[in-house]
Scaffold this motif. Structure first.
Motif, PDB file in Angstrom:
ATOM      1  N   SER A  26       0.828  -1.195   0.000  1.00 19.07           N
ATOM      2  CA  SER A  26       0.000   0.000   0.000  1.00 19.07           C
ATOM      3  C   SER A  26       0.869   1.254   0.000  1.00 19.07           C
ATOM      4  N   LYS A  27       0.573   2.162  -0.920  1.00 20.08           N
ATOM      5  CA  LYS A  27       1.356   3.403  -0.994  1.00 20.08           C
ATOM      6  C   LYS A  27       1.150   4.242   0.265  1.00 20.08           C
ATOM      7  N   SER A  28      -0.076   4.263   0.788  1.00 16.26           N
ATOM      8  CA  SER A  28      -0.343   5.058   1.988  1.00 16.26           C
ATOM      9  C   SER A  28       0.418   4.494   3.184  1.00 16.26           C
ATOM     10  N   GLU A  29       0.504   3.160   3.264  1.00 19.54           N
ATOM     11  CA  GLU A  29       1.270   2.546   4.356  1.00 19.54           C
ATOM     12  C   GLU A  29       2.756   2.848   4.197  1.00 19.54           C
ATOM     13  N   ALA A  30       3.217   2.820   2.951  1.00 24.03           N
ATOM     14  CA  ALA A  30       4.626   3.104   2.699  1.00 24.03           C
ATOM     15  C   ALA A  30       4.961   4.544   3.068  1.00 24.03           C
ATOM     16  N   ARG A  31       4.027   5.455   2.784  1.00 26.39           N
ATOM     17  CA  ARG A  31       4.238   6.854   3.151  1.00 26.39           C
ATOM     18  C   ARG A  31       4.357   6.995   4.670  1.00 26.39           C
ATOM     19  N   ALA A  32       3.442   6.343   5.355  1.00 27.93           N
ATOM     20  CA  ALA A  32       3.397   6.469   6.805  1.00 27.93           C
ATOM     21  C   ALA A  32       4.629   5.879   7.483  1.00 27.93           C
ATOM     22  N   ILE A  36       9.920   9.821   5.632  1.00 26.88           N
ATOM     23  CA  ILE A  36      10.516  10.774   4.690  1.00 26.88           C
ATOM     24  C   ILE A  36       9.471  11.803   4.277  1.00 26.88           C
ATOM     25  N   LYS A  37       9.869  13.057   4.281  1.00 28.36           N
ATOM     26  CA  LYS A  37       8.971  14.126   3.864  1.00 28.36           C
ATOM     27  C   LYS A  37       9.462  14.731   2.556  1.00 28.36           C
ATOM     28  N   GLY A  38       8.529  15.031   1.662  1.00 31.43           N
ATOM     29  CA  GLY A  38       8.868  15.659   0.402  1.00 31.43           C
ATOM     30  C   GLY A  38       9.035  17.153   0.567  1.00 31.43           C
ATOM     31  N   ALA A  39       9.261  17.831  -0.565  1.00 31.13           N
ATOM     32  CA  ALA A  39       9.484  19.276  -0.530  1.00 31.13           C
ATOM     33  C   ALA A  39       8.274  20.028   0.012  1.00 31.13           C
ATOM     34  N   ASN A  40       7.079  19.427  -0.120  1.00 30.31           N
ATOM     35  CA  ASN A  40       5.851  20.082   0.375  1.00 30.31           C
ATOM     36  C   ASN A  40       5.582  19.795   1.847  1.00 30.31           C
ATOM     37  N   HIS A  42       4.902  16.880   3.173  1.00 28.96           N
ATOM     38  CA  HIS A  42       4.069  15.702   3.361  1.00 28.96           C
ATOM     39  C   HIS A  42       4.910  14.433   3.322  1.00 28.96           C
ATOM     40  N   ASN A  43       4.423  13.405   3.993  1.00 25.43           N
ATOM     41  CA  ASN A  43       5.115  12.117   3.956  1.00 25.43           C
ATOM     42  C   ASN A  43       5.083  11.548   2.543  1.00 25.43           C
ATOM     43  N   VAL A  44       6.187  10.954   2.135  1.00 24.77           N
ATOM     44  CA  VAL A  44       6.267  10.359   0.803  1.00 24.77           C
ATOM     45  C   VAL A  44       6.769   8.925   0.905  1.00 24.77           C
TER      46      VAL A  44
END
Length: 303
Positions: A26-32, A36-40, A42-44
């Motif tokens: 799951s991409k959402s699980e991977a983000r969480a 890592i945070k992106g330039a904006n 948010h978690n990426v």
């Protein structure tokens, strides 16, 4: 345990792809879970979650690692850093533009994340973001072409007379040189027909400029004899100050290259060359070999 210091190019590529394989996750699980945070802010995710993403990431990883392997001496991992990443992305910027170039930059973020997992080299997501900021000054990372030419290049050159870098600005405008080529006389050879051959430019290529005035060639010859070699950051800052002193908006060192391309195209067309002939000549004089690269400097979307 993976030994980064002794790893071959292929083993590094395979390791990155193994770390980045997120198919079925799951991409959402991977983000969480990535932290890592992106330039904006948010978690990426640092994973590639689809077959298309995996294919793209393998392509960019392979190109980057092989670029390092072919252009730097010593172990590959020791040369994976911000400098080699910048050189790679600048080389790609000579081949592609707009959204395609932006995709390379975005993919390099994830490559950096996955290199770090095994301590391969010294490249971070933060470094890629810094490189992206620098690229934006010279290249469009959007689909449309942006006209970066200055309204009054002559005024800028006049203002540069107050600096040690007048010759570099003139070579950018009158010969279309890249900034890195315009500040290093060690790359120049003067030819009998008043052209200049630039050696070891982007991608290791040599190219020959348009014909230059006797006065400019004389100054180039003197600069070669004196070993002229300026610092890029110092030149960039001096040029930026000159641009702003003339009341113009700063569009990067590449702006003078845009001026050259547009003026040269007009000169060639007025001389009887067809559009494609003019593009071909201008492209070669810019150190490129494709007609569509000239479009990047001369063809823009209407407002």
């Amino acid at each position: 345990m993976f030994n980064a210091s002794r790893a071959s190019a292929n083993s590094i590529i395979n390791r990155v792809m193994s770390n980045a394989n997120g198919i079925g996750q799951s991409k959402s699980e991977a983000r969480a879970s990535s932290g890592i945070k992106g330039a904006n802010g948010h978690n990426v995710s640092d994973k590639a979650h689809s077959i298309k993403e995996v294919q793209n990431m393998r392509s960019v990883t392979t190109q980057f690692v092989n670029f390092v392997n072919e252009n730097y001496e010593g172990k590959v991992a020791n040369n994976i850093n911000a400098d080699s990443a910048k050189a790679f992305l600048e080389a790609k910027a000579q081949e592609i533009s707009g959204g395609s170039l932006n995709t390379y930059v975005s993919t390099m973020n994830k490559i950096a994340d996955n290199l770090q997992k095994d301590g391969i080299g010294d490249l971070s997501r933060e470094a890629i973001q810094d490189i992206k900021s620098e690229l934006k000054e010279a290249y469009s990372l959007h689909s449309e072409h942006i006209n970066r030419a200055y309204e009054d290049a002559q005024a800028i050159k006049d203002e540069m007379q107050h600096t040690p870098y007048t010759l570099s600005a003139e070579l950018q405008h009158e010969a279309g040189l890249r900034a890195d080529d315009a500040i290093n006389s060690g790359k120049w050879s003067v030819n009998e027909d008043n052209t200049l051959t630039v050696h070891d430019s982007k991608g290791g290529i040599d190219y020959t400029t348009t014909h230059l005035s006797d006065e400019l060639i004389q100054r180039v010859s003197e600069a070669i004899e004196n070993g002229y070699n300026a610092n890029y950051s110092d030149y960039r800052e001096a040029l930026k100050e000159a641009v702003e002193a003339t009341g113009q908006e700063w569009s990067g060192t590449h702006g003078l290259r845009y001026n050259f391309a547009q003026e040269r195209m007009e000169e060639l067309r007025e001389g009887g060359h067809s559009e494609d002939e003019a593009k071909g000549i201008t492209s070669l004089e810019l150190g490129h070999s494709r007609l569509d690269i000239t479009d990047h400097y001369t063809t823009f979307q209407a407002d």
